[in-house]
Design an enzyme around this catalytic site. Structure first.
Site, PDB file in Angstrom:
ATOM      1  N   HIS A 183     -11.223   9.804  15.688  1.00 41.23           N
ATOM      2  CA  HIS A 183     -10.059   9.867  16.092  1.00 41.23           C
ATOM      3  C   HIS A 183      -9.734  11.425  16.065  1.00 41.23           C
ATOM      4  O   HIS A 183      -9.811  11.845  14.847  1.00 41.23           O
ATOM      5  CB  HIS A 183      -8.873   9.172  15.715  1.00 41.23           C
ATOM      6  CG  HIS A 183      -8.781   7.848  16.292  1.00 41.23           C
ATOM      7  ND1 HIS A 183      -7.661   7.132  16.274  1.00 41.23           N
ATOM      8  CD2 HIS A 183      -9.986   6.925  16.755  1.00 41.23           C
ATOM      9  CE1 HIS A 183      -7.630   5.716  16.650  1.00 41.23           C
ATOM     10  NE2 HIS A 183      -9.100   5.727  17.009  1.00 41.23           N
ATOM     11  N   TYR A 240       2.752   6.751  15.257  1.00 39.06           N
ATOM     12  CA  TYR A 240       3.783   6.760  14.077  1.00 39.06           C
ATOM     13  C   TYR A 240       5.250   7.151  14.651  1.00 39.06           C
ATOM     14  O   TYR A 240       5.448   8.016  15.014  1.00 39.06           O
ATOM     15  CB  TYR A 240       3.620   7.803  12.702  1.00 39.06           C
ATOM     16  CG  TYR A 240       2.295   7.500  12.246  1.00 39.06           C
ATOM     17  CD1 TYR A 240       1.066   7.954  12.606  1.00 39.06           C
ATOM     18  CD2 TYR A 240       2.382   7.157  10.843  1.00 39.06           C
ATOM     19  CE1 TYR A 240      -0.161   8.054  11.631  1.00 39.06           C
ATOM     20  CE2 TYR A 240       1.233   6.891  10.068  1.00 39.06           C
ATOM     21  CZ  TYR A 240      -0.232   7.127  10.506  1.00 39.06           C
ATOM     22  OH  TYR A 240      -1.191   7.047   9.757  1.00 39.06           O
ATOM     23  N   PRO A 245       1.492   3.495   2.374  1.00 35.63           N
ATOM     24  CA  PRO A 245       0.402   3.645   3.298  1.00 35.63           C
ATOM     25  C   PRO A 245       0.676   4.752   4.409  1.00 35.63           C
ATOM     26  O   PRO A 245      -0.192   5.182   5.189  1.00 35.63           O
ATOM     27  CB  PRO A 245       0.369   2.165   3.698  1.00 35.63           C
ATOM     28  CG  PRO A 245       1.612   1.519   3.547  1.00 35.63           C
ATOM     29  CD  PRO A 245       1.961   2.217   2.120  1.00 35.63           C
ATOM     30  N   LYS A 290      -3.803   7.341   2.723  1.00 30.69           N
ATOM     31  CA  LYS A 290      -4.264   8.073   1.638  1.00 30.69           C
ATOM     32  C   LYS A 290      -4.878   7.189   0.556  1.00 30.69           C
ATOM     33  O   LYS A 290      -5.764   7.458  -0.010  1.00 30.69           O
ATOM     34  CB  LYS A 290      -3.591   9.086   0.970  1.00 30.69           C
ATOM     35  CG  LYS A 290      -3.149   9.935   1.856  1.00 30.69           C
ATOM     36  CD  LYS A 290      -4.470  11.290   2.195  1.00 30.69           C
ATOM     37  CE  LYS A 290      -4.232  11.979   3.414  1.00 30.69           C
ATOM     38  NZ  LYS A 290      -5.389  11.816   4.428  1.00 30.69           N
ATOM     39  N   TYR A 341      -3.814  15.354   6.644  1.00 31.00           N
ATOM     40  CA  TYR A 341      -3.948  14.004   7.045  1.00 31.00           C
ATOM     41  C   TYR A 341      -5.441  13.930   7.206  1.00 31.00           C
ATOM     42  O   TYR A 341      -6.194  12.565   6.990  1.00 31.00           O
ATOM     43  CB  TYR A 341      -3.346  13.624   8.723  1.00 31.00           C
ATOM     44  CG  TYR A 341      -3.507  12.504   9.149  1.00 31.00           C
ATOM     45  CD1 TYR A 341      -2.404  11.445   8.610  1.00 31.00           C
ATOM     46  CD2 TYR A 341      -4.525  11.855   9.763  1.00 31.00           C
ATOM     47  CE1 TYR A 341      -2.696  10.112   9.373  1.00 31.00           C
ATOM     48  CE2 TYR A 341      -4.706  10.507  10.426  1.00 31.00           C
ATOM     49  CZ  TYR A 341      -3.218   9.743  10.157  1.00 31.00           C
ATOM     50  OH  TYR A 341      -3.665   8.466  10.519  1.00 31.00           O
TER      51      TYR A 341
HETATM   52  P1  RFL Z   1      -8.263  -2.920  -4.916  1.00 30.28           P
HETATM   53  O1  RFL Z   1      -8.610  -2.938  -3.433  1.00 30.28           O
HETATM   54  O2  RFL Z   1      -6.940  -3.110  -5.147  1.00 30.28           O
HETATM   55  O3  RFL Z   1      -9.350  -3.580  -5.746  1.00 30.28           O
HETATM   56  C1  RFL Z   1      -9.191  -3.760  -7.166  1.00 30.28           C
HETATM   57  C2  RFL Z   1     -10.004  -5.067  -7.553  1.00 30.28           C
HETATM   58  O4  RFL Z   1     -10.053  -5.603  -8.929  1.00 30.28           O
HETATM   59  C3  RFL Z   1      -9.798  -6.732  -8.903  1.00 30.28           C
HETATM   60  N1  RFL Z   1      -9.028  -7.085 -10.308  1.00 30.28           N
HETATM   61  C4  RFL Z   1      -9.827  -7.533 -11.381  1.00 30.28           C
HETATM   62  N2  RFL Z   1     -11.101  -7.988 -11.416  1.00 30.28           N
HETATM   63  C5  RFL Z   1     -11.129  -8.147 -12.838  1.00 30.28           C
HETATM   64  N3  RFL Z   1     -10.361  -8.486 -13.756  1.00 30.28           N
HETATM   65  C6  RFL Z   1      -8.902  -8.089 -13.674  1.00 30.28           C
HETATM   66  N4  RFL Z   1      -8.185  -7.985 -14.601  1.00 30.28           N
HETATM   67  C7  RFL Z   1      -8.813  -7.659 -12.069  1.00 30.28           C
HETATM   68  N5  RFL Z   1      -7.265  -7.506 -11.854  1.00 30.28           N
HETATM   69  C8  RFL Z   1      -7.903  -7.007 -10.302  1.00 30.28           C
HETATM   70  C9  RFL Z   1      -8.929  -7.258  -7.863  1.00 30.28           C
HETATM   71  O5  RFL Z   1      -9.284  -8.699  -7.288  1.00 30.28           O
HETATM   72  C10 RFL Z   1      -9.562  -6.341  -6.440  1.00 30.28           C
HETATM   73  O6  RFL Z   1     -10.693  -6.811  -5.972  1.00 30.28           O
HETATM   74  O7  RFL Z   1      -8.200  -1.154  -5.500  1.00 30.28           O
HETATM   75  P2  RFL Z   1      -9.377  -0.012  -5.261  1.00 30.28           P
HETATM   76  O8  RFL Z   1     -10.733  -0.416  -5.041  1.00 30.28           O
HETATM   77  O9  RFL Z   1      -8.707   1.197  -6.016  1.00 30.28           O
HETATM   78  O10 RFL Z   1      -9.075   0.247  -3.748  1.00 30.28           O
HETATM   79  C11 RFL Z   1      -7.638   0.850  -3.421  1.00 30.28           C
HETATM   80  C12 RFL Z   1      -7.303   0.364  -1.980  1.00 30.28           C
HETATM   81  O11 RFL Z   1      -7.810  -0.868  -1.666  1.00 30.28           O
HETATM   82  C13 RFL Z   1      -6.199   0.836  -1.655  1.00 30.28           C
HETATM   83  O12 RFL Z   1      -5.664   2.036  -1.850  1.00 30.28           O
HETATM   84  C14 RFL Z   1      -5.679   0.788   0.165  1.00 30.28           C
HETATM   85  O13 RFL Z   1      -5.807  -0.256   0.635  1.00 30.28           O
HETATM   86  C15 RFL Z   1      -4.260   1.532   0.479  1.00 30.28           C
HETATM   87  N6  RFL Z   1      -4.129   1.527   1.747  1.00 30.28           N
HETATM   88  C16 RFL Z   1      -4.511   2.453   2.542  1.00 30.28           C
HETATM   89  N7  RFL Z   1      -5.366   3.453   2.106  1.00 30.28           N
HETATM   90  C17 RFL Z   1      -5.949   4.440   3.210  1.00 30.28           C
HETATM   91  O14 RFL Z   1      -6.855   5.297   2.697  1.00 30.28           O
HETATM   92  N8  RFL Z   1      -5.544   4.357   4.367  1.00 30.28           N
HETATM   93  C18 RFL Z   1      -4.964   3.459   4.924  1.00 30.28           C
HETATM   94  O15 RFL Z   1      -5.056   3.477   6.125  1.00 30.28           O
HETATM   95  C19 RFL Z   1      -4.424   2.433   4.028  1.00 30.28           C
HETATM   96  N9  RFL Z   1      -3.472   1.525   4.603  1.00 30.28           N
HETATM   97  C20 RFL Z   1      -3.342   0.605   2.496  1.00 30.28           C
HETATM   98  C21 RFL Z   1      -2.864   0.634   3.871  1.00 30.28           C
HETATM   99  C22 RFL Z   1      -2.940  -0.370   1.518  1.00 30.28           C
HETATM  100  C23 RFL Z   1      -1.922  -1.405   2.240  1.00 30.28           C
HETATM  101  N10 RFL Z   1      -1.493  -2.572   1.366  1.00 30.28           N
HETATM  102  C24 RFL Z   1      -1.490  -3.923   1.828  1.00 30.28           C
HETATM  103  C25 RFL Z   1      -0.974  -2.255   0.074  1.00 30.28           C
HETATM  104  C26 RFL Z   1      -2.378  -0.351   4.468  1.00 30.28           C
HETATM  105  C27 RFL Z   1      -1.730  -1.581   3.523  1.00 30.28           C
HETATM  106  C28 RFL Z   1      -0.809  -2.492   4.337  1.00 30.28           C
HETATM  107  C1  PHB Z   2      -4.038   0.733   9.296  1.00 29.44           C
HETATM  108  O1  PHB Z   2      -4.808   0.758  10.435  1.00 29.44           O
HETATM  109  O2  PHB Z   2      -4.198  -0.403   8.497  1.00 29.44           O
HETATM  110  C2  PHB Z   2      -3.258   2.114   8.887  1.00 29.44           C
HETATM  111  C3  PHB Z   2      -3.529   3.072   9.638  1.00 29.44           C
HETATM  112  C4  PHB Z   2      -2.731   4.250   9.245  1.00 29.44           C
HETATM  113  C5  PHB Z   2      -1.951   4.308   8.176  1.00 29.44           C
HETATM  114  C6  PHB Z   2      -1.764   3.057   7.318  1.00 29.44           C
HETATM  115  C7  PHB Z   2      -2.501   1.976   7.727  1.00 29.44           C
HETATM  116  O3  PHB Z   2      -1.197   5.200   7.770  1.00 29.44           O
END
Ligand code: RFL
Ligand code: PHB
Length: 390
Positions: free
Chosen positions: A72, A201, A293, A297, A385
């Site tokens: 993109h 957005y 989100p 990042k 971004y």
């Molecule tokens: P995770 O993915 O939470 O993984 C942690 C893992 O640890 C396990 N765990 C344990 N294991 C053993 N013993 C324990 N006591 C434990 N406690 C927990 C869990 O089960 C899990 O498997 O962390 P990690 O690896 O640091 O990854 C981080 C990302 O997942 C997170 O930052 C992103 O998803 C955030 N995020 C976004 N990030 C982006 O860079 N671009 C995006 O577009 C973006 N969109 C988003 C997002 C997060 C969202 N939510 C749901 C919070 C959109 C959403 C809606």
């Molecule tokens: C997504 O596609 O889940 C998404 C994209 C951009 C954002 C957050 C989430 O800023």
């Protein structure tokens, strides 16, 4: 049992670190609280910075990403019933982001780990990192009805915001910073073509909305919702109606509706724990910091932490140098805080806050107007971004 690095958590941070370390012959065991299916079913991030893509290449897991990831070169901001495109590439000397779901990143990493015969222990309980302030760290845990202990050189706490690693830090050693936002994001996945070729957005009097995607046939949409709403309150019809009301007419007309196959509400928060190292225990990803989100990042920060930590382990195991390990926390936090600032700013600019008065409202509108008409302001957004340098 003994290994070189015990990794707690098999999210993207833990899996990526494990894969990079495997590439230089460092042994790891991953301990994961959930089932494999649960880890693979989580729907989260969708936008990868180039630095994240490069690291996945380095880890040897980018074959599908290369084929299916969508480059993109721009995003749009919508307000005042109009769409304003920011040409990310023109504003950043040719850089772009790649749309590829975190679910797919996790699957690619998990499959590579399994193909390499590397150890992951799912459904572990009572995970406890210990001894990391001395020379003999170990992790104890329960699995399959028995207690176990793995001795190791180092422990990587990649267990997300609710994990145990950060909590294991010695009393008084941790300083935390937090901001909670008074709303959540309701997200929906549907097998329908996206409304726009790029992400939109939207700032609207009814609240923020985001049009994103996973592929040319799969859309990911979000609307800002009250923090205490429940998913059951939101029928598909109510969601589509609300989304369409918050977008400019041209985009509304292009929204294809259909049954959702995932719907969830996520709270928004900014959180940083300092430092990210306690002796031989290192925190990476959401275990150490959370961003809302809005700036896309979170996953990208997890990847940049992992890059710094991997380089530190590599220098340690290859050359006996501890410089990278000693610098890890400071190096990671310096990038983390800039992403925290950017995500907070995007969130503040694009959402409706319950206590915003008319003055605050006008300031928000002036900021958006300035942003899309000033090259300098657009370039500052674009630079953040696509991802600040690692
Ligand atoms: P995770 O993915 O939470 O993984 C942690 C893992 O640890 C396990 N765990 C344990 N294991 C053993 N013993 C324990 N006591 C434990 N406690 C927990 C869990 O089960 C899990 O498997 O962390 P990690 O690896 O640091 O990854 C981080 C990302 O997942 C997170 O930052 C992103 O998803 C955030 N995020 C976004 N990030 C982006 O860079 N671009 C995006 O577009 C973006 N969109 C988003 C997002 C997060 C969202 N939510 C749901 C919070 C959109 C959403 C809606
Ligand atoms: C997504 O596609 O889940 C998404 C994209 C951009 C954002 C957050 C989430 O800023």
């Amino acid at each position: 049992m003994r290994t070189q690095v015990v990794i707690i958590g098999s999210g993207p941070a833990g899996l990526l670190l494990g894969q990079l370390l495997a590439g230089i012959g460092v042994d790891t065991i991953i301990l994961e609280r959930s089932t494999r299916d649960h880890v693979l079913a989580r729907v989260r991030a969708g936008v990868l910075e180039q630095g994240t893509v490069d690291l996945l290449e380095q880890a040897g897991v980018a074959r599908r990403l290369r084929a299916e990831g969508l480059p993109h070169h721009g995003i749009s901001l919508a307000f005042d019933n109009r769409l304003h495109r920011l040409d990310l590439s023109a504003l950043t000397d040719g850089k772009h982001v790649t749309v590829y779901g975190q679910t797919e990143v996790t699957r690619d990493l998990m499959e590579a780990r399994e193909a390499g015969g590397l150890a992951t222990c799912f459904e572990v309980t009572n995970v406890a990192p210990a001894g990391f302030d001395g020379s003999s760290p170990f992790v104890s845990f329960d699995h399959g009805g028995a207690s176990h202990r793995i001795d190791c050189d180092y422990i990587a706490g990649c267990d997300g915001f609710h994990g145990v690693s950060r909590q294991a830090a010695p009393a008084g050693a941790l300083k935390t910073y937090e901001r909670r936002y008074p709303f959540g994001w309701l997200g929906v996945l549907a097998e329908v073509p996206p409304a726009d070729a790029e992400l939109v957005y939207a700032n609207h009097a009814r609240g923020f909305a985001l049009c994103s995607m996973r592929s040319p046939t799969r859309s990911r949409y979000y609307v800002q919702c009250p923090i205490d709403d429940r998913v059951e309150d939101w029928s598909d019809q109510r969601f589509w109606d609300e989304l369409r009301r918050r977008l400019p007419e041209t985009v509304t007309d292009a929204v294809t509706t259909g049954p959702s196959f995932e719907k969830s509400i996520a709270p928004l928060r900014s959180f940083v724990a300092e430092p990210m190292r306690f002796g031989k225990l290192f925190l990476a990803g959401d275990a150490a910091h959370i961003v809302p989100p809005t700036g896309a990042k979170g996953l990208n920060l997890a990847a940049s932490d992992v890059r710094y930590l991997f380089e530190a382990f590599r220098d340690h195991y290859a050359e006996g140098s501890s410089a990278g390990l000693d610098a890890y926390s400071q190096r990671a936090l310096s990038r983390v805080w800039k992403a925290v600032r950017f995500s907070w700013w995007m969130t503040t600019m694009l959402h409706r806050f319950p206590d915003t008065d008319d003055f605050g409202q006008r300031i928000q509108e002036a900021e958006l107007d300035y942003l899309v008409h000033s090259r300098a302001a657009s370039a500052a957004l674009a630079e953040n971004y696509v991802g600040l340098p690692v």
